[in-house]
Write a protein that holds these residues in place. Sequence first.
Motif, short mmCIF file in Angstrom:
data_model
loop_
_atom_site.label_atom_id
_atom_site.label_comp_id
_atom_site.label_asym_id
_atom_site.label_seq_id
_atom_site.Cartn_x
_atom_site.Cartn_y
_atom_site.Cartn_z
N LEU A 94 0.82 -1.21 0.00
CA LEU A 94 0.00 0.00 0.00
C LEU A 94 0.86 1.26 0.00
CD1 LEU A 94 -2.87 -1.05 2.45
CD2 LEU A 94 -3.03 -0.72 -0.03
N ASN A 95 1.97 1.24 0.74
CA ASN A 95 2.84 2.42 0.78
C ASN A 95 3.45 2.71 -0.59
OD1 ASN A 95 2.32 2.93 3.45
ND2 ASN A 95 4.09 1.74 4.20
N ILE A 96 3.94 1.66 -1.23
CA ILE A 96 4.55 1.88 -2.55
C ILE A 96 3.47 2.27 -3.56
CG2 ILE A 96 5.80 0.75 -4.44
CD1 ILE A 96 7.54 -0.62 -2.40
N SER A 97 2.30 1.65 -3.44
CA SER A 97 1.19 2.02 -4.32
C SER A 97 0.84 3.51 -4.16
CB SER A 97 -0.03 1.15 -3.99
OG SER A 97 -1.20 1.71 -4.51
N ASN A 98 0.79 3.98 -2.91
CA ASN A 98 0.47 5.39 -2.67
C ASN A 98 1.56 6.30 -3.22
OD1 ASN A 98 -2.02 4.97 -1.50
ND2 ASN A 98 -1.14 4.66 0.55
N GLU A 99 2.80 5.89 -3.05
CA GLU A 99 3.91 6.68 -3.60
C GLU A 99 3.76 6.80 -5.13
OE1 GLU A 99 7.88 5.06 -2.78
OE2 GLU A 99 8.49 5.79 -4.78
N ILE A 100 3.43 5.69 -5.78
CA ILE A 100 3.27 5.71 -7.25
C ILE A 100 2.12 6.62 -7.64
CG2 ILE A 100 2.73 4.29 -9.28
CD1 ILE A 100 4.12 1.91 -7.82
#
Lengths: 429, 429
Positions: free
Chosen positions: B59-65
């Motif tokens: 979820l964190n990497i998804s939000n960053e993207i």
Amino acid sequence: MSHLQITTNFDDSRLEADALKYRASIPSIHRFLEEKVGEPTGWLDAPVEMTTDQIDRILNISNEIKRNADVLVVIGVGGSYLGAKAIQEALSPYFKKHENGIEVLYVGYNLSGTYIKQLVESLENREFYLNVISKSGSTMESSIAFRVLRQYTQERYGLKAAQRIIATTDSEKGVLREIAHAQGYRQFDIPKNIGGRYSTLTSVGLLPVAVSGIDILQLLEGAKRAAIELKEMNAEKNTAYLYAIYRNVLHSRGYQVELLASFEPGLRFIHEWWKQLFGESEGKDKKGLFPATVNYSTDLHSLGQYVQDGNPILFETFLHFKDVAEDFSIPYSLLDDDRLNYLSKKSFNEINQIYKKGTILAHSEGGVPIIQIDLKRLDAFHIGYLMYFFMKACAMSAYLLGVDPFDQPGVEAYKKKMTELLVVETTAN
Amino acid sequence: MSHLQITTNFDDSRLEADALKYRASIPSIHRFLEEKVGEPTGWLDAPVEMTTDQIDRILNISNEIKRNADVLVVIGVGGSYLGAKAIQEALSPYFKKHENGIEVLYVGYNLSGTYIKQLVESLENREFYLNVISKSGSTMESSIAFRVLRQYTQERYGLKAAQRIIATTDSEKGVLREIAHAQGYRQFDIPKNIGGRYSTLTSVGLLPVAVSGIDILQLLEGAKRAAIELKEMNAEKNTAYLYAIYRNVLHSRGYQVELLASFEPGLRFIHEWWKQLFGESEGKDKKGLFPATVNYSTDLHSLGQYVQDGNPILFETFLHFKDVAEDFSIPYSLLDDDRLNYLSKKSFNEINQIYKKGTILAHSEGGVPIIQIDLKRLDAFHIGYLMYFFMKACAMSAYLLGVDPFDQPGVEAYKKKMTELLVVETTAN
């Protein structure tokens, strides 16, 4: 030389023997088709007989739509949907789709409430035209979608709505014809002697395709070329008849599934169109090859395993265009940490061709019979040629199988049952 | 009550007799699957064992993207492509696709030069991330697409390129793992004991799906629910095992083709994912049902004729979700010139349900065996449930058929041959 080549991996003396009875039937079926007495074979001469006036009318209305709208909404199902969609997907760019035309959206080919609600919402703030296409005018999916879109068009454009609705329907009768006449919509006629799945190369397919930016003159030129070349009675010189013979021979040897395989992702809807054409023309009287499709190399990582090693009930028909719109070279890498520099002089399409060759080799070794259909270039001319080729091959193939290529008794029976059920269900509540 | 119901139109005493030998094998296969000794069955417990930390990282990497890019480019083929694409198509709106996420584009699943050239051009003036997904790291399609996109990312982002590339690959070995390590790309691990076509509900599918705006917590919740419910050894209470029995019974009765049928157009790629799962798991040793699909009502105007009246080699499996995202009512018309006012209290989805009922009635009368799979709602929870259901059913079904659900010898053989051919063809020129 013909614009389409056909070859097989099973061309031997056994083929000659198995093909004999089919070859013997070809002249009489050929003459029957050419005479067209009472049969819906208007599509046979349609590309040749289309007049400059007819083409100009399509182009003029197409230009008017492109000038005055951001999107054309096409309402149709089955033969009134698949052909135009197939041509558009095959010949449009993958990402920037609307360089020479405008967006074309399809509706009325399903019954999803989600789909139609979101489609109507997507028209907000955009100018649009409707092209409602229905031979009978009474097919459920397109009729109810037209009711919705017609009311929305009236809300949006008021008294000018009628100028933005084009009806493509039977040249003589039907409820859509009556409505169009009463409301003053412009009309395109679907000739009485051309059935739905054989109608793509008439105004049915040509108007949406022209609006999407595709050169319909080239498309018709290809179809016309095919109409002339495939008028040949001698099966040795008629690729459509050869294809009809090959697939019947394989079916008679016990193969149950024909798998149409291509190597360009944009051909996916040409596959769907082909499935309708052959499935609906031949799937009757408990007969017919089951038409299925794969898009390689994608599906080498899916059905590829089955084709290579699974239940040997299928043969493959490779549909291949040598040249495609654009290409891209594998770049060189100083680092070469992926160890792919050995490919760095090659382009993607060259590798794609090698994959085609390798797949045919591997599947041949796995015992799969293969028919190859090769064309020079994926462009409007050759798509026009190919569609005519498939229609002519389908008519011949169905007659060789002993079924009527032009009726659809199962669909009619089901439509009747469906209408009864709808009346019961709607009056019950 | 289970979250998925399964029923048939052929549940009689003959079914009991035909199912006997399959029922008898279920306990031992069940125990073998549960023990997982040396088998790639990590997917069985993956949804239950996934930790909060693992989910948070996705979820964190998804939000960053989503914050830093307009588009995520996913590079993958087969199991590294179909699952995410299937979930995204099933659960995203049809037109305004990116309300809770950003656009996700797929590449490296084909070898079209036109496709990759136009994809790269479409990235101009847009910010993007790459997610390269490959278990082995050496699959041709995704490897050469990654070479192209990686160089383009370096051109666009220079020294910051590595921050925009996420590699999802084998947890222990492979060339992609080496590259990611050397270049400092962030990595997601694909566990060694989870094969490609069983990997959708791991980071392979979850990251792209999260970026597209879909609730992966609900997706995992559904899969977890299925993992618990389908741990039941008693086939009477385990819908996955029932489905495995039914399809093997029909296959043993001579049916060659299983036709998966749905009534919502967005399920088209769920169908593609299902075809890969079953085709690659069962299509070996000259065995296996040929998996094919139809999307109704669209295909009632295409393959419908064949199903109703054609060669009786197929049975149908109806996949149906009772509730879908949105609906639309048929409007009333004062004029009623299309004579459809009798439907004006109904919604599209209600008519779609009646069509489903009518289709099942008509095909049953035509003699087609039918399996029905029913779920409550087309949402992330039930898609998660369904995918787990199909994987478990597939593993059981393949073992009942007597083949290994987890290998793909035909694909391996073909890949080897292809690499040899490529070396020959590239050194020849």
